[in-house]
Design a protein around this motif. Sequence first.
Motif, PDB file in Angstrom:
ATOM      1  N   ALA A   1      41.061  -7.414  16.338  1.00  0.00           N
ATOM      2  CA  ALA A   1      40.625  -6.265  17.137  1.00  0.00           C
ATOM      3  C   ALA A   1      41.144  -6.375  18.568  1.00  0.00           C
ATOM      4  O   ALA A   1      41.646  -5.393  19.143  1.00  0.00           O
ATOM      5  CB  ALA A   1      39.100  -6.174  17.128  1.00  0.00           C
ATOM      6  N   LEU A   2      41.040  -7.551  19.135  1.00  0.00           N
ATOM      7  CA  LEU A   2      41.527  -7.746  20.501  1.00  0.00           C
ATOM      8  C   LEU A   2      43.042  -7.548  20.560  1.00  0.00           C
ATOM      9  O   LEU A   2      43.561  -6.900  21.482  1.00  0.00           O
ATOM     10  CB  LEU A   2      41.145  -9.146  20.999  1.00  0.00           C
ATOM     11  N   ALA A   3      43.738  -8.075  19.566  1.00  0.00           N
ATOM     12  CA  ALA A   3      45.195  -7.913  19.545  1.00  0.00           C
ATOM     13  C   ALA A   3      45.566  -6.439  19.453  1.00  0.00           C
ATOM     14  O   ALA A   3      46.481  -5.969  20.147  1.00  0.00           O
ATOM     15  CB  ALA A   3      45.782  -8.688  18.363  1.00  0.00           C
ATOM     16  N   ALA A   4      44.854  -5.687  18.616  1.00  0.00           N
ATOM     17  CA  ALA A   4      45.147  -4.260  18.460  1.00  0.00           C
ATOM     18  C   ALA A   4      44.924  -3.513  19.774  1.00  0.00           C
ATOM     19  O   ALA A   4      45.725  -2.644  20.160  1.00  0.00           O
ATOM     20  CB  ALA A   4      44.279  -3.672  17.350  1.00  0.00           C
TER      21      ALA A   4
ATOM     22  N   LEU B   1      33.256 -24.807  31.977  1.00  0.00           N
ATOM     23  CA  LEU B   1      34.112 -24.261  33.038  1.00  0.00           C
ATOM     24  C   LEU B   1      34.726 -25.390  33.853  1.00  0.00           C
ATOM     25  O   LEU B   1      35.931 -25.388  34.126  1.00  0.00           O
ATOM     26  CB  LEU B   1      33.298 -23.337  33.950  1.00  0.00           C
ATOM     27  N   ARG B   2      33.917 -26.368  34.218  1.00  0.00           N
ATOM     28  CA  ARG B   2      34.449 -27.486  35.009  1.00  0.00           C
ATOM     29  C   ARG B   2      35.527 -28.228  34.224  1.00  0.00           C
ATOM     30  O   ARG B   2      36.559 -28.598  34.768  1.00  0.00           O
ATOM     31  CB  ARG B   2      33.314 -28.423  35.405  1.00  0.00           C
ATOM     32  N   ARG B   3      35.291 -28.436  32.936  1.00  0.00           N
ATOM     33  CA  ARG B   3      36.280 -29.132  32.115  1.00  0.00           C
ATOM     34  C   ARG B   3      37.560 -28.304  32.009  1.00  0.00           C
ATOM     35  O   ARG B   3      38.671 -28.836  32.086  1.00  0.00           O
ATOM     36  CB  ARG B   3      35.700 -29.400  30.722  1.00  0.00           C
ATOM     37  N   ALA B   4      37.389 -26.991  31.863  1.00  0.00           N
ATOM     38  CA  ALA B   4      38.558 -26.119  31.748  1.00  0.00           C
ATOM     39  C   ALA B   4      39.390 -26.138  33.025  1.00  0.00           C
ATOM     40  O   ALA B   4      40.618 -26.236  32.985  1.00  0.00           O
ATOM     41  CB  ALA B   4      38.109 -24.692  31.424  1.00  0.00           C
ATOM     42  N   LEU B   5      38.726 -26.070  34.153  1.00  0.00           N
ATOM     43  CA  LEU B   5      39.461 -26.061  35.422  1.00  0.00           C
ATOM     44  C   LEU B   5      40.149 -27.398  35.639  1.00  0.00           C
ATOM     45  O   LEU B   5      41.268 -27.454  36.163  1.00  0.00           O
ATOM     46  CB  LEU B   5      38.511 -25.736  36.576  1.00  0.00           C
ATOM     47  N   SER B   6      39.496 -28.485  35.231  1.00  0.00           N
ATOM     48  CA  SER B   6      40.116 -29.809  35.349  1.00  0.00           C
ATOM     49  C   SER B   6      41.367 -29.907  34.484  1.00  0.00           C
ATOM     50  O   SER B   6      42.307 -30.632  34.821  1.00  0.00           O
ATOM     51  CB  SER B   6      39.121 -30.904  34.942  1.00  0.00           C
ATOM     52  N   ALA B   7      41.354 -29.195  33.362  1.00  0.00           N
ATOM     53  CA  ALA B   7      42.504 -29.223  32.453  1.00  0.00           C
ATOM     54  C   ALA B   7      43.609 -28.281  32.901  1.00  0.00           C
ATOM     55  O   ALA B   7      44.649 -28.207  32.250  1.00  0.00           O
ATOM     56  CB  ALA B   7      42.046 -28.857  31.040  1.00  0.00           C
ATOM     57  N   GLY B   8      43.385 -27.552  33.996  1.00  0.00           N
ATOM     58  CA  GLY B   8      44.426 -26.666  34.507  1.00  0.00           C
ATOM     59  C   GLY B   8      44.405 -25.269  33.926  1.00  0.00           C
ATOM     60  O   GLY B   8      45.373 -24.522  34.058  1.00  0.00           O
ATOM     61  N   VAL B   9      43.286 -24.889  33.287  1.00  0.00           N
ATOM     62  CA  VAL B   9      43.172 -23.535  32.752  1.00  0.00           C
ATOM     63  C   VAL B   9      43.198 -22.532  33.903  1.00  0.00           C
ATOM     64  O   VAL B   9      42.623 -22.771  34.961  1.00  0.00           O
ATOM     65  CB  VAL B   9      41.864 -23.405  31.932  1.00  0.00           C
ATOM     66  N   ASP B  10      43.891 -21.414  33.689  1.00  0.00           N
ATOM     67  CA  ASP B  10      44.080 -20.428  34.755  1.00  0.00           C
ATOM     68  C   ASP B  10      43.024 -19.329  34.767  1.00  0.00           C
ATOM     69  O   ASP B  10      42.846 -18.647  35.780  1.00  0.00           O
ATOM     70  CB  ASP B  10      45.459 -19.784  34.611  1.00  0.00           C
ATOM     71  N   GLY B  11      42.349 -19.124  33.637  1.00  0.00           N
ATOM     72  CA  GLY B  11      41.347 -18.073  33.563  1.00  0.00           C
ATOM     73  C   GLY B  11      40.221 -18.471  32.637  1.00  0.00           C
ATOM     74  O   GLY B  11      40.426 -19.243  31.684  1.00  0.00           O
ATOM     75  N   PHE B  12      39.036 -17.979  32.908  1.00  0.00           N
ATOM     76  CA  PHE B  12      37.865 -18.310  32.107  1.00  0.00           C
ATOM     77  C   PHE B  12      37.023 -17.048  31.998  1.00  0.00           C
ATOM     78  O   PHE B  12      36.520 -16.542  33.008  1.00  0.00           O
ATOM     79  CB  PHE B  12      37.082 -19.430  32.798  1.00  0.00           C
ATOM     80  N   VAL B  13      36.884 -16.529  30.765  1.00  0.00           N
ATOM     81  CA  VAL B  13      36.279 -15.217  30.564  1.00  0.00           C
ATOM     82  C   VAL B  13      35.282 -15.265  29.413  1.00  0.00           C
ATOM     83  O   VAL B  13      35.606 -15.809  28.350  1.00  0.00           O
ATOM     84  CB  VAL B  13      37.365 -14.167  30.226  1.00  0.00           C
ATOM     85  N   PRO B  14      34.079 -14.702  29.568  1.00  0.00           N
ATOM     86  CA  PRO B  14      33.150 -14.636  28.430  1.00  0.00           C
ATOM     87  C   PRO B  14      33.587 -13.561  27.444  1.00  0.00           C
ATOM     88  O   PRO B  14      34.220 -12.571  27.820  1.00  0.00           O
ATOM     89  CB  PRO B  14      31.822 -14.271  29.097  1.00  0.00           C
ATOM     90  N   LYS B  15      33.237 -13.748  26.173  1.00  0.00           N
ATOM     91  CA  LYS B  15      33.611 -12.781  25.141  1.00  0.00           C
ATOM     92  C   LYS B  15      32.893 -11.447  25.293  1.00  0.00           C
ATOM     93  O   LYS B  15      33.245 -10.479  24.626  1.00  0.00           O
ATOM     94  CB  LYS B  15      33.329 -13.357  23.745  1.00  0.00           C
ATOM     95  N   SER B  16      31.906 -11.424  26.136  1.00  0.00           N
ATOM     96  CA  SER B  16      31.160 -10.177  26.330  1.00  0.00           C
ATOM     97  C   SER B  16      31.957  -9.149  27.137  1.00  0.00           C
ATOM     98  O   SER B  16      31.571  -7.978  27.196  1.00  0.00           O
ATOM     99  CB  SER B  16      29.834 -10.463  27.047  1.00  0.00           C
ATOM    100  N   ARG B  17      33.075  -9.561  27.728  1.00  0.00           N
ATOM    101  CA  ARG B  17      33.862  -8.613  28.537  1.00  0.00           C
ATOM    102  C   ARG B  17      34.614  -7.627  27.643  1.00  0.00           C
ATOM    103  O   ARG B  17      34.983  -7.935  26.512  1.00  0.00           O
ATOM    104  CB  ARG B  17      34.855  -9.367  29.410  1.00  0.00           C
ATOM    105  N   ARG B  18      34.867  -6.433  28.178  1.00  0.00           N
ATOM    106  CA  ARG B  18      35.581  -5.403  27.428  1.00  0.00           C
ATOM    107  C   ARG B  18      37.067  -5.748  27.338  1.00  0.00           C
ATOM    108  O   ARG B  18      37.596  -6.505  28.141  1.00  0.00           O
ATOM    109  CB  ARG B  18      35.405  -4.049  28.117  1.00  0.00           C
ATOM    110  N   ALA B  19      37.743  -5.144  26.373  1.00  0.00           N
ATOM    111  CA  ALA B  19      39.168  -5.441  26.170  1.00  0.00           C
ATOM    112  C   ALA B  19      39.996  -5.070  27.394  1.00  0.00           C
ATOM    113  O   ALA B  19      40.946  -5.785  27.736  1.00  0.00           O
ATOM    114  CB  ALA B  19      39.674  -4.707  24.936  1.00  0.00           C
TER     115      ALA B  19
END
Length: 200
Positions: free
Chosen positions: A16-19, A89-107
């Motif tokens: 669905a997200l890809a579409a 989130l802290r682990r993601a930022l430490s790993a160099g992730v550029d964005g962090f978004v909850p699935k509740s956000r709209r496409a």
Amino acid sequence: MIRVLIADDEDMIRSALAALLRLEDDLEVVAECRDGESAVERALELRPDVCLLDLEMPGIDGVEAAARIRQRIPARCVVVTRPARPGVLRRALSAGVDGFVPKSRRADDVAAVIREVAAGRRYVDPEIAADALSDERSPLTDRELDVLRAGARGETIAEIAASLHLSAGTVRNHVSSVLGKLGLATRQQAAILARERGWI
């Protein structure tokens, strides 16, 4: 055109997200993957501009997949999660992730985040960021968290030791330290607590 790879083990959400993203004039979905391992393989093969990675997937999770991708190619990585946990989130930022978004956000919000990240900026959902500022920090060391993470699915001490390239005795010492710090009786209890608090 921004080339996007999507990885999510939930087929309906991924497709669905890809579409929806394919409806955007400036986005091209170049791959859809069902797990972290295949996301890394396809990313190295196709070299997308942005990888959109679900946090919880079979095998390696989205943060680990992002770390492996960024070690090899300059793709930007966005981790999508449900629920959003400050410790992750802290682990993601430490790993160099550029964005962090909850699935509740709209496409269309996700599309906007992809553009932000592709332009070289970082994006962290404001609510997750606010939670992270007030969240209790883990009393465990990074290696102790690695041990809990490696054993979160019930792996044996030997399996954890093999996956982390440690001796079984060293893993037992880390587990003993974890249980002492948290005041718990079993490694399983510690893993559950760590997951609930977003440390792993």
